[in-house]
Design a protein around this motif. Sequence first.
Motif, short mmCIF file in Angstrom:
data_model
loop_
_atom_site.label_atom_id
_atom_site.label_comp_id
_atom_site.label_asym_id
_atom_site.label_seq_id
_atom_site.Cartn_x
_atom_site.Cartn_y
_atom_site.Cartn_z
N ARG A 71 2.74 -5.96 -8.93
CA ARG A 71 1.34 -6.01 -8.54
C ARG A 71 1.22 -5.62 -7.06
NH1 ARG A 71 -0.55 -11.19 -6.32
NH2 ARG A 71 1.26 -12.50 -5.97
N ILE A 79 -0.28 -6.19 -3.40
CA ILE A 79 -0.81 -7.25 -2.53
C ILE A 79 -1.44 -6.57 -1.31
CG2 ILE A 79 -0.21 -9.22 -1.06
CD1 ILE A 79 2.14 -9.77 -2.95
N VAL A 126 6.08 -8.24 5.66
CA VAL A 126 6.10 -7.93 4.23
C VAL A 126 7.02 -8.89 3.47
CG1 VAL A 126 7.06 -6.18 2.68
CG2 VAL A 126 5.37 -5.53 4.39
N LEU A 146 8.55 -3.17 -3.78
CA LEU A 146 8.77 -1.82 -4.31
C LEU A 146 8.28 -0.75 -3.35
CD1 LEU A 146 7.52 -2.51 -7.96
CD2 LEU A 146 9.84 -2.72 -7.06
N ILE A 206 -0.65 -2.80 8.50
CA ILE A 206 -0.01 -2.87 7.19
C ILE A 206 -1.14 -2.99 6.19
CG2 ILE A 206 1.73 -4.05 5.79
CD1 ILE A 206 2.55 -5.54 8.38
N VAL A 207 -1.27 -2.01 5.31
CA VAL A 207 -2.40 -1.98 4.39
C VAL A 207 -2.11 -2.85 3.16
CG1 VAL A 207 -3.89 -0.49 2.98
CG2 VAL A 207 -2.97 0.35 5.15
N SER A 208 -1.02 -2.57 2.49
CA SER A 208 -0.71 -3.30 1.25
C SER A 208 0.76 -3.11 0.90
CB SER A 208 -1.58 -2.77 0.10
OG SER A 208 -1.28 -1.41 -0.12
N MET A 209 1.17 -3.83 -0.13
CA MET A 209 2.52 -3.62 -0.64
C MET A 209 2.52 -3.85 -2.14
SD MET A 209 4.43 -7.02 0.66
CE MET A 209 4.01 -8.64 0.08
N ARG A 210 3.54 -3.30 -2.78
CA ARG A 210 3.66 -3.46 -4.23
C ARG A 210 4.93 -4.29 -4.45
NH1 ARG A 210 0.80 -2.64 -8.47
NH2 ARG A 210 1.78 -1.85 -10.36
N VAL A 211 4.77 -5.38 -5.17
CA VAL A 211 5.96 -6.22 -5.43
C VAL A 211 6.30 -6.19 -6.92
CG1 VAL A 211 5.60 -7.78 -3.47
CG2 VAL A 211 4.52 -8.30 -5.66
#
Lengths: 256, 109
Positions: A44, A46, B14, B24, B103-108
């Motif tokens: 997902r 974040i 992060v 990811l 930092i805009v976003s991250m995918r985990v």
Amino acid sequence: MCATCGCGEAGVRVSSPHDHDHNHGHDQDHGHQHVHPQEHAQPRTITLEQKVLAKNDQLAERNRYRLAERHIVAVNLMSSPGAGKTTLLERTIRDLSSDRPIAVIEGDQETLLDADRIRRTGAPVVQVNTGAGCHLDAAMTHDALDALDPAAGSLIFIENVGNLVCPALFDLGESGKVVIISVTEGTDKPLKYPYMFAAADLVVVNKTDLLPYVDFDLAACRRHLAAINPRAEVVAVSATTGDHLGDWYGWLGAWA
Amino acid sequence: MHELSITQSIVDAVCERAAGRPVLSVKVRVGTLTAVVPEAMRFCFGVVVEGTVAEGARLDIDLRPAATHCRTCGADSEITDPIVLCRCGSADVDVVSGRELQIVSMRVG
């Protein structure tokens, strides 16, 4: 490893000439909020939307508040190596320390040489050795202020690591940024390092006693500066002969 | 080499937020007036993520051009060098974009 400066094994050291073993503490605001992972496996996204240097900026604000509370004014001095920061400081301390207490934070990658020079003027000084680091940051400044413990009402000079690139990005919690260039460096310095000059409140052109011997066009340099940063003031001085240092002291008096 | 400490700040933030889940990809927004070189940031990212939950993560850099609004002539312009000037010659400009470092976003996983 420190979240802000990335220093780790390289080891930032804060020391005063009489105390060489004080380590960079890292005990402030490095607490991590641990959120326990939930049982899920789906990838997902974040959303963070946070400033990269948020931690440094928070610490810098804390430094700024701490200084303001005690009516201390801190000036961040930046230049390339050899522009004459330490010589200007030695002279300034001798000329102004009868008016108000002056203290100095010296930033260099290695050695206590500059701190030793300042100590000989009688001003309190701590040296921050950044090791591999190319700039001071708010955490280092915090630790240096702890070690320095400046008197209320002081004027503090923070002599940043000699570098015209990296220090421009890191707020230390200072009241003003001063960039020093010397006439031996070339008229076009502001155009070559625009980020640094864009951040300056004041630009000091130093070593004007050498103008007859070098190919430096002061008027052209002022034009370049005005293009990069129209709000910065400019003074041209010689820290060695004392020429026009009154302009520098006038700026400090109005600013501090 | 300020990109190293800047990238370290990104990876720390992060990893803290990921709370143990594998990261990811990470998306950052970098303005062209920030003196951050994307290639240097990418290089540092590969080094800094080693041994963290973000090891192997992809770094997406959203490079934002610098834009100004002139208070003299009212023109909106994109600027390509760090000299913040309007085409009309005025230096009295608002920098509308180009100073982002987020930092805009991250995918985990």
